[in-house]
Design a protein around this motif. Structure first.
Motif, PDB file in Angstrom:
ATOM      1  N   THR B 311      58.941  87.666  45.117  1.00  0.00           N
ATOM      2  CA  THR B 311      58.928  87.206  43.717  1.00  0.00           C
ATOM      3  C   THR B 311      60.046  86.407  43.197  1.00  0.00           C
ATOM      4  O   THR B 311      59.947  85.706  42.302  1.00  0.00           O
ATOM      5  CB  THR B 311      58.785  88.282  42.602  1.00  0.00           C
ATOM      6  N   LEU B 323      50.113  85.364  41.779  1.00  0.00           N
ATOM      7  CA  LEU B 323      51.451  84.740  41.419  1.00  0.00           C
ATOM      8  C   LEU B 323      51.148  84.612  39.810  1.00  0.00           C
ATOM      9  O   LEU B 323      52.094  84.986  39.100  1.00  0.00           O
ATOM     10  CB  LEU B 323      51.421  83.481  41.913  1.00  0.00           C
ATOM     11  N   ILE B 324      50.166  84.051  39.407  1.00  0.00           N
ATOM     12  CA  ILE B 324      50.083  84.007  37.886  1.00  0.00           C
ATOM     13  C   ILE B 324      50.018  85.164  37.067  1.00  0.00           C
ATOM     14  O   ILE B 324      50.496  85.241  36.338  1.00  0.00           O
ATOM     15  CB  ILE B 324      48.776  83.192  37.677  1.00  0.00           C
ATOM     16  N   ASN B 325      49.202  86.331  37.812  1.00  0.00           N
ATOM     17  CA  ASN B 325      49.198  87.313  37.078  1.00  0.00           C
ATOM     18  C   ASN B 325      50.789  88.165  36.957  1.00  0.00           C
ATOM     19  O   ASN B 325      51.047  88.397  35.936  1.00  0.00           O
ATOM     20  CB  ASN B 325      48.329  88.373  37.823  1.00  0.00           C
ATOM     21  N   ALA B 327      53.561  86.402  37.153  1.00  0.00           N
ATOM     22  CA  ALA B 327      54.254  85.783  36.235  1.00  0.00           C
ATOM     23  C   ALA B 327      54.234  86.079  34.772  1.00  0.00           C
ATOM     24  O   ALA B 327      55.018  85.937  34.063  1.00  0.00           O
ATOM     25  CB  ALA B 327      54.019  84.175  36.447  1.00  0.00           C
ATOM     26  N   SER B 328      52.792  86.132  34.574  1.00  0.00           N
ATOM     27  CA  SER B 328      52.341  86.630  33.306  1.00  0.00           C
ATOM     28  C   SER B 328      53.012  88.003  32.704  1.00  0.00           C
ATOM     29  O   SER B 328      53.607  87.858  31.689  1.00  0.00           O
ATOM     30  CB  SER B 328      50.852  86.590  33.073  1.00  0.00           C
ATOM     31  N   ARG B 330      55.690  89.045  33.689  1.00  0.00           N
ATOM     32  CA  ARG B 330      57.330  88.786  33.741  1.00  0.00           C
ATOM     33  C   ARG B 330      57.639  88.074  32.545  1.00  0.00           C
ATOM     34  O   ARG B 330      59.017  87.998  32.536  1.00  0.00           O
ATOM     35  CB  ARG B 330      57.716  88.180  35.135  1.00  0.00           C
ATOM     36  N   GLU B 331      56.772  87.292  31.988  1.00  0.00           N
ATOM     37  CA  GLU B 331      57.057  86.764  30.622  1.00  0.00           C
ATOM     38  C   GLU B 331      57.805  87.495  29.679  1.00  0.00           C
ATOM     39  O   GLU B 331      57.207  88.653  29.331  1.00  0.00           O
ATOM     40  CB  GLU B 331      55.858  86.233  30.087  1.00  0.00           C
ATOM     41  N   GLY B 332      58.927  87.129  29.303  1.00  0.00           N
ATOM     42  CA  GLY B 332      59.512  87.708  28.489  1.00  0.00           C
ATOM     43  C   GLY B 332      60.392  88.948  28.935  1.00  0.00           C
ATOM     44  O   GLY B 332      61.165  89.675  28.209  1.00  0.00           O
ATOM     45  N   VAL B 333      60.418  89.423  30.263  1.00  0.00           N
ATOM     46  CA  VAL B 333      61.229  90.283  30.624  1.00  0.00           C
ATOM     47  C   VAL B 333      62.677  89.687  30.885  1.00  0.00           C
ATOM     48  O   VAL B 333      62.768  88.908  31.440  1.00  0.00           O
ATOM     49  CB  VAL B 333      60.701  90.905  31.952  1.00  0.00           C
ATOM     50  N   PRO B 336      66.463  89.886  35.652  1.00  0.00           N
ATOM     51  CA  PRO B 336      66.102  89.380  36.943  1.00  0.00           C
ATOM     52  C   PRO B 336      65.239  90.747  37.791  1.00  0.00           C
ATOM     53  O   PRO B 336      65.528  91.774  37.154  1.00  0.00           O
ATOM     54  CB  PRO B 336      67.255  89.060  37.696  1.00  0.00           C
ATOM     55  N   ALA B 337      64.511  90.371  38.644  1.00  0.00           N
ATOM     56  CA  ALA B 337      63.685  91.146  39.298  1.00  0.00           C
ATOM     57  C   ALA B 337      64.683  92.322  40.057  1.00  0.00           C
ATOM     58  O   ALA B 337      64.304  93.627  39.869  1.00  0.00           O
ATOM     59  CB  ALA B 337      62.486  90.678  40.232  1.00  0.00           C
TER      60      ALA B 337
END
Lengths: 400, 494
Positions: B311, B323-325, B327-328, B330-333, B336-337
Motif C-alpha cells: 500500500t 485499491l479504491i476500497n 484507499a477509501s 485510509r481516508e482520514g487516517v 502512515p501505514a
C-alpha cells in the motif's frame, strides 16, 4: 569463505541503495486516476483526468452523499507530461497513473495522429499497460469523461467493463490495450483499429448527479463501431456489419449473435459458441492471395418463424445460410477497407510477409496499391450444434 | 530428650546445625530393642509420613534382638543387620559422608543414626505433594493421548517408559545446579540414538556450572548451538507421546526435575511444524494441515509487512477495485501505514502479555476493553483503518497455528523487523530480509545437524515426512541425518 560472504553482503547492500524507482506514498496521498482523456487545442494538448474520490465509492457507505464519485482535473500544455505536472496546481494530490482503466482520445486528435500522445504512456514506469484505448467519436475526450454513469459509479470503470463484456459477447467491438495497439502500429503490413465511444443523449445533462437519479439517464456512454486507422491517423469508421466482418477475420470472436432470415418470413437467431479463423497468405506466380478459413460452432438461440428445426435438412439449410452470411460480412468489411480507406487493417500484408518474405521485400513498397486489388478467398465451415431446450418453436402452434 | 552419649548428641547436632536449626528437620529419638539409642531424621513435608511410620519406625520399635538369630549383635554389623532384616522400605544405603547425607535428607530421605556409629542409613521415603497427570495445556490435540508431563521427573520418565518398553531405553541422571541440585536426566534409546549427538549432549550438560536450574529453559539456553538467534534449536514438549516419537527417531530427551517441559535434541526447523496429531490422523489431512502451518508461518511473518509494502510502494500491484476500497478506508487516517501497523501490533502484544499474566478474575474486563478499544473504537474514530485490524488479527491467529510455542515466538519478533524493512524499502526490503533470514537459517545447526535439513541439505528420502506426511506403511526409515545407526523403522511388506 568469510571473505566471500562479506563481498556478497556488500553487493546486496549496494543493491539496496541503487534500485531504480521506488517511492513511498501513502494511499491517502494519491489521486487515483482511472480515466484519461486527451484532446488537441491548437498545437497544445488538453489533458482531462478522471480521479476517483475513494470515500464516495467505498462499499461501506451505503448512503451516498451529494458528492460526485469522481473528480475531473484538466490541464493544457505543449506536452502531456507537462500537463500532468501542471495539474498539481488544482489537484490536492499527485495524479497516480498505475490504475488507468481507459484512455480516451478525442476524434480530432486521432485524425491528426495518435502516435505522439502514446509515447508517454509506454515510457512512464508508473503505468500498467492493461487499460483499453477508445476514440471519442464525434466529440471530445473531455466530454466523454464528464458523463456520470449509473450502476458503475466510476465512468472510467463503466467504459472498461462495457468494452470488456461486449468484446466477449458481441462481435462488432474489440478491446485494444496499449501494447497491442502499439505493436499493430509498428508491424509491417498492418494497420490498427480502435473502438469508438459516443455520448447518447444530452451531454450537458449527463454531467450532473441528476443523470444517475433517473431510470433512463439523460446521457449515456455507448460503444460504437470500429475506427479505421492508417498508420497513426484515424481515417474513418466501419459500420456494424463491417466491424463484425473485421472481428471474424481477426479471430476476435468469442461469442456473438447472428441473425438469419427464414425463407418464409421471420428470422432465426444463432448464438455463436466458438469461432476460429485462420488467415494464410499465398503468392502464386507473383500474384498474392489471401485465404481466410473460418470454423464456427453455434446454437440456435431464438426461432421466430415457421421452420421445422427438428429436420436435419433444415439445419443443413441454416448452416449454409449462416456460412453465406459470414462470408458476406467478411467480404463487406474487406471491400470497405480496400476501396474506401485503402488501409490494411487485417494484417494481410503481414500474412503475405510470413509466407513469402522475399516477395514481400519488393511488394511492401507498393503494398497500398496491391492491397486494394488483393484477391481474398473465403472458406467457412459452420456447424449448428444444439437447438436449445426445446425443439420447434411454439410460435408455429399458436391457434388462429 | 536425653538418652544416649554425648557423641550421639553431637552427631545429631551436626545435621541440625548444617540446616541452620531449621524447625522442619524432625528428629525422632528411640531405643532399638530397649538397648541401642537411635534417631531418625527427616524433613517435614518431604517424606511420606505413612510409609516412614509403616516401614521404618514401626519395625525399629518392635524389633527385639532376641528374636533375631543373633542374641547380642556385634555392634559392628548392626547397621547391616537392620538393613537386611528389619527395615521395610525399598531404597536404602549405608553412608558416612555427611554432605551426601544432607543432600539426601533434602530430597526426601529419612536418616537413621545409631549411637557409636559414624555411618548412617538413609532410607528413601519421599512423598511430596504433587500434581496429577493432566491434559496438556500448551499442546492440545483432538486425537491422541491426553496426558501431559508433571513437575516430577520420576513420573515423567515413567510416562515415557510406559510408551517404550524396551531395555534399550537408557537413562543417565546427574544433578545440575550447585545450590538447587536439580536432577537432570538424559533419555535415549541406545540402539537408535546417534552417539555423536549423545556425546555432545553429555559434554554440554557437563559444562553447566550454575547455582540453580529451575526450569528446562535454563538448560536449553546453555546447550543450544548458537545463543543469539531468534529461532529455537532445542525442541520442548509437555507431551509424552511427542517425546517418545522423538526418541524413536533417534533423538535424545532431557528430563529436568521440576518442570513438565521435556527437551528434545536435535531440534530442527521442521520439527516445530510437526504435531503429534499429524501421526495419529490420516496422512492426507495431516499433509494438508502441515502445509497450512507453513502457510500460516508465512502469514504470521509477512502479512503486516506485505500490506505496508504494497500500500505504500507498490499500489500498482493491487486490482483497481481493491485499491479504491483500501484507499477509501485510509481516508482520514492520520498515520502512515507503517505507524498504523506498528501501533496495532504493539497493542496486540500488550494485550496478549496482559492476557497471559493477569489474574483470571480480571480477564473478562481486560478482554472487553481490548476488543472494544482495538476492534471497534479505533476504527470508528478513524485512527486505524478497518483492514489493518483484519491484518493484525489474521497475523495474530496465524502465529498460534504452529504446534510449538517456541517457533511462534520467533515469528512474533521477526515480524517487526520485516515491517521496518517494508516501510523503508517496500517489497524489495522484504526480499532482502528473506535472503538474510534464509542465510541465517541455513547457518544454524542443532547439535551438529543442519537446522534446515532435510530441506537444506536436501535429503530426498526424508521428504516423506517434511512438508507432507506419507502414510505409515511408506515411512520405512528414520530421519537419515539424525540417525546413522539404525535406519530401518519397519520391514517392508511386499
Amino acid at each position: 569463505m568469510k571473505r566471500l560472504a562479506f563481498i556478497l553482503l556488500f553487493v546486496l547492500l549496494i543493491a539496496l541503495f541503487t534500485t531504480g524507482c521506488w517511492n513511498r506514498r501513502e494511499l491517502n496521498t494519491l489521486a487515483i486516476q482511472l480515466g484519461t482523456g486527451i484532446d488537441k487545442i491548437g498545437d497544445q494538448y488538453k489533458l482531462s483526468v478522471q480521479v476517483v474520490d475513494p470515500g464516495e465509492v467505498a462499499a461501506a457507505k451505503s448512503s451516498s452523499t451529494e458528492r460526485s464519485p469522481v473528480v475531473m482535473y484538466k490541464a493544457t500544455a505543449p506536452s502531456l507530461f507537462e500537463a500532468y505536472r501542471t495539474m498539481t496546481v488544482n489537484s490536492p494530490r499527485k495524479i497516480y497513473g498505475s490504475h488507468i482503466r481507459v484512455l480516451i482520445i478525442g476524434e480530432s486528435l486521432a485524425r491528426d495522429g495518435i502516435d505522439k500522445v502514446l509515447d508517454l504512456f509506454s515510457r512512464d514506469a508508473e503505468n500498467r499497460t492493461d487499460y483499453y484505448i477508445m476514440i471519442a467519436r464525434g466529440t471530445t475526450a473531455e466530454s466523454v469523461l464528464k458523463i456520470l454513469t449509473p450502476l458503475e459509479k466510476i465512468p472510467a470503470n463503466k467504459l472498461f467493463a462495457s468494452l470488456d463484456t461486449s468484446s466477449k459477447a458481441w462481435a462488432p467491438t474489440t478491446a485494444f490495450t496499449l501494447d497491442k495497439l502499439i505493436s499493430q502500429m509498428v508491424t509491417e503490413g498492418q494497420h490498427p483499429v480502435l473502438t469508438g465511444v459516443i455520448i447518447k443523449g444530452e451531454p450537458k445533462l449527463g454531467e450532473t448527479q441528476t443523470n444517475i437519479k433517473q431510470i433512463e439517464p439523460s446521457a449515456t456512454l455507448t460503444l460504437s463501431d470500429l475506427a479505421v486507422f492508417k498508420g497513426p491517423r484515424l481515417i474513418g469508421w466501419l459500420n456494424r456489419d463491417e466491424s463484425k466482418g473485421y472481428n471474424i477475420i481477426m479471430d476476435n470472436i468469442r461469442s456473438t449473435a447472428s441473425n438469419i432470415a427464414c425463407p418464409n418470413g421471420g428470422s432465426i437467431t444463432l448464438e455463436l459458441l466458438r469461432s476460429k479463423t485462420k488467415v494464410k497468405g499465398k503468392v502464386i506466380s507473383g500474384e498474392p492471395t489471401i485465404h481466410v478459413q473460418v470454423k464456427t460452432e453455434a446454437n440456435i438461440a431464438e426461432v421466430n418463424c415457421k421452420l421445422d428445426i427438428q429436420d436435419p435438412m433444415t439445419i443443413k439449410y441454416l448452416e449454409n445460410q449462416a456460412m453465406q452470411k459470414t462470408i458476406d460480412l467478411m467480404k463487406k468489411s474487406v471491400k470497405t477497407a480496400q476501396t474506401r480507406y485503402n488501409s490494411d487493417i487485417f494484417g494481410f500484408g503481414q500474412a503475405i510477409y510470413r509466407s513469402d518474405p522475399k516477395y514481400w521485400s519488393t511488394a511492401s513498397k507498393h503494398w497500398e496499391d496491391l492491397f486494394s486489388q488483393l484477391q481474398v478467398k473465403y472458406k467457412v465451415e459452420f456447424f449448428i450444434r444444439r437447438t436449445g431446450t426445446t425443439g420447434n418453436s411454439f410460435v408455429q402452434d399458436i391457434k388462429g | 530428650m536425653g538418652s544416649g552419649s554425648a557423641q550421639h548428641r553431637n552427631h545429631i547436632n551436626l545435621f541440625r546445625e548444617a540446616l541452620g536449626q531449621s524447625p522442619d528437620l524432625i528428629i525422632r529419638e528411640m531405643k532399638i530393642s530397649n538397648t541401642v539409642p537411635a534417631a531418625i531424621l527427616y524433613m517435614d513435608g518431604l517424606v511420606d509420613v505413612q510409609s516412614l511410620h509403616d516401614f521404618v519406625i514401626k519395625p525399629l520399635m518392635s524389633v527385639k534382638f532376641k528374636d533375631l538369630n543373633v542374641v547380642l549383635p556385634s555392634k559392628q554389623n548392626l547397621l547391616e543387620l537392620l538393613v537386611e532384616e528389619v527395615l521395610g522400605a525399598g531404597e536404602m544405603e549405608i553412608s558416612g559422608n555427611s554432605e551426601e547425607l544432607i543432600k539426601h535428607l533434602l530430597s526426601g530421605n529419612a536418616i537413621l543414626l545409631l549411637e557409636e556409629k559414624r555411618d548412617c542409613i538413609r532410607i528413601k521415603v519421599a512423598g511430596l505433594e504433587e500434581r496429577n497427570v493432566t491434559e496438556p495445556l500448551t499442546q492440545s490435540v483432538v486425537r491422541g493421548p491426553m496426558e501431559a508431563f508433571t513437575e516430577n521427573s520420576q513420573t515423567n520418565i515413567a510416562l515415557i517408559r510406559r510408551k517404550i518398553k524396551d531395555p534399550n531405553l537408557w537413562l543417565e541422571s546427574s544433578s545440575i545446579g550447585n545450590v538447587t541440585q536439580t536432577k537432570v536426566s538424559i533419555l535415549y534409546i541406545s540402539s537408535i540414538a546417534s552417539d555423536k549427538v549423545l556425546n555432545e549432549v553429555r559434554a554440554r550438560l557437563k559444562k553447566i556450572n550454575i547455582d540453580g536450574i529451575l526450569e528446562s529453559g535454563y538448560i536449553e539456553e546453555f546447550i543450544q548451538d548458537k545463543t543469539y538467534t531468534p529461532f529455537p534449536t532445542v525442541y520442548n514438549s509437555e507431551r509424552p507421546d511427542t517425546i517418545a516419537a522423538g526418541l524413536l527417531e533417534g533423538r535424545v530427551a532431557i528430563v529436568v526435575d521440576g518442570t513438565p517441559f521435556v527437551l528434545l535434541v536435535p531440534g530442527l526447523f521442521i520439527h516445530f511444524f510437526q504435531s503429534s496429531e499429524d501421526y495419529a490422523q490420516r496422512s492426507d489431512i495431516s499433509s494438508l494441515i502441515r502445509l497450512m502451518r507453513y502457510l500460516a508461518f508465512c502469514i504470521a511473518l509477512f502479512a503486516p509487512s506485505l500490506y505496508i509494502a504494497i500500500t505504500t510502494f507498490h499500489q500498482e500491484m493491487l486490482p483497481t477495485s481493491l485499491l479504491i476500497n483500501l484507499a477509501s478506508q485510509r481516508e482520514g487516517v492520520p498515520f502512515p501505514a507503517f505507524i498504523e501497523a506498528l501501533l496495532m501490533e504493539v497493542t496486540y502484544e500488550i494485550l496478549r502479555e496482559a492476557g497471559v499474566r493477569m489474574p483470571r478474575t480480571v480477564g473478562q474486563a481486560v478482554s472487553i476493553v481490548g476488543t472494544l478499544v482495538i476492534g471497534q473504537a479505533a476504527v470508528q474514530a478513524g485512527i486505524i483503518s478497518a483492514v489493518m485490524v483484519i491484518i493484525v488479527s489474521i497475523t495474530a491467529i496465524s502465529s498460534y497455528v504452529m504446534p510449538s510455542g517456541s517457533m511462534s515466538i520467533s515469528v512474533r519478533m521477526l515480524r517487526f523487523i520485516f515491517m521496518g524493512l517494508a516501510a523503508s524499502f517496500g517489497i524489495f526490503g522484504i526480499l532482502i530480509g528473506i535472503f538474510g533470514l534464509i542465510f541465517h537459517l541455513c547457518n544454524l545447526s542443532s547439535f551438529g545437524i543442519p537446522y534446515m535439513s532435510p530441506l537444506a541439505p536436501f535429503i530426498a528420502q526424508d521428504q516423506k515426512d517434511t512438508l507432507f506426511r506419507l502414510p505409515w506403511p511408506r515411512l520405512l526409515t528414520r530421519p537419515l541425518l539424525v540417525n546413522k545407526k539404525n535406519i530401518k523403522r519397519q520391514k517392508q511388506v511386499k
